[in-house]
Scaffold this motif. Structure first.
Motif, PDB file in Angstrom:
ATOM      1  N   UNK A 188     -21.851 -33.513 -31.139  1.00 56.41           N
ATOM      2  CA  UNK A 188     -20.538 -34.072 -30.986  1.00 56.41           C
ATOM      3  C   UNK A 188     -19.535 -32.748 -30.922  1.00 56.41           C
ATOM      4  N   UNK A 189     -18.763 -32.769 -30.151  1.00 52.47           N
ATOM      5  CA  UNK A 189     -17.733 -31.829 -29.779  1.00 52.47           C
ATOM      6  C   UNK A 189     -16.279 -32.331 -30.382  1.00 52.47           C
ATOM      7  N   UNK A 190     -15.556 -31.210 -30.684  1.00 46.23           N
ATOM      8  CA  UNK A 190     -14.171 -31.420 -31.329  1.00 46.23           C
ATOM      9  C   UNK A 190     -13.444 -30.287 -30.383  1.00 46.23           C
ATOM     10  N   UNK A 191     -12.304 -30.747 -29.442  1.00 47.21           N
ATOM     11  CA  UNK A 191     -11.573 -29.896 -28.864  1.00 47.21           C
ATOM     12  C   UNK A 191     -10.079 -29.960 -29.336  1.00 47.21           C
ATOM     13  N   UNK A 246     -18.520 -27.499 -32.040  1.00 46.08           N
ATOM     14  CA  UNK A 246     -19.752 -28.555 -31.920  1.00 46.08           C
ATOM     15  C   UNK A 246     -20.400 -28.650 -33.326  1.00 46.08           C
ATOM     16  N   UNK A 247     -20.788 -29.751 -33.541  1.00 39.30           N
ATOM     17  CA  UNK A 247     -21.559 -30.115 -34.892  1.00 39.30           C
ATOM     18  C   UNK A 247     -21.382 -31.519 -35.265  1.00 39.30           C
ATOM     19  N   UNK A 269     -18.683 -33.218 -40.481  1.00 44.90           N
ATOM     20  CA  UNK A 269     -18.371 -31.641 -40.553  1.00 44.90           C
ATOM     21  C   UNK A 269     -17.122 -31.279 -39.717  1.00 44.90           C
ATOM     22  N   UNK A 270     -17.007 -31.649 -38.593  1.00 45.83           N
ATOM     23  CA  UNK A 270     -15.960 -31.190 -37.568  1.00 45.83           C
ATOM     24  C   UNK A 270     -14.746 -31.717 -38.243  1.00 45.83           C
TER      25      UNK A 270
END
Length: 89
Positions: A1-4, A46-47, A51-52
């Motif tokens: 999973x990405x966080x932008x 990414x994680x 957690x993100x």
């Protein structure tokens, strides 16, 4: 999973990138942080989604000298292929 995430406000010249890198290492998040030409700071992390979310809670106000006046974020359901978390220049 990405966080932008893109942070706006007084976010450059206040140690924001180093603050984010330290938090990323604490959470085991991979990706990058960089200053953008328009005065904002961009984070790609990414994680695991949980957690993100915790990582974002810790960085959303920035370091003590920062003044975050806005942020945009999105979760992206794909891998970024990052091997570490880096400050990009």
């Amino acid at each position: 999973m990405l966080l932008h995430i893109v942070f706006a406000g007084t976010v450059q010249g206040v140690g924001f990138r180093y603050f984010v890198k330290n938090k990323a290492e604490k959470f085991g998040v991979k990706g990058f942080v960089r200053n953008l030409p328009d005065g904002t700071v961009e984070v790609m992390a990414e994680g695991d989604e949980e957690i993100l979310r915790r990582f974002m809670e810790e960085i959303e106000n920035g370091p003590p000298l920062a003044e975050v006046t806005g942020l945009r974020y999105e979760f992206i359901d794909k891998d970024g292929g990052f091997s570490s978390f880096e400050i990009q220049y």
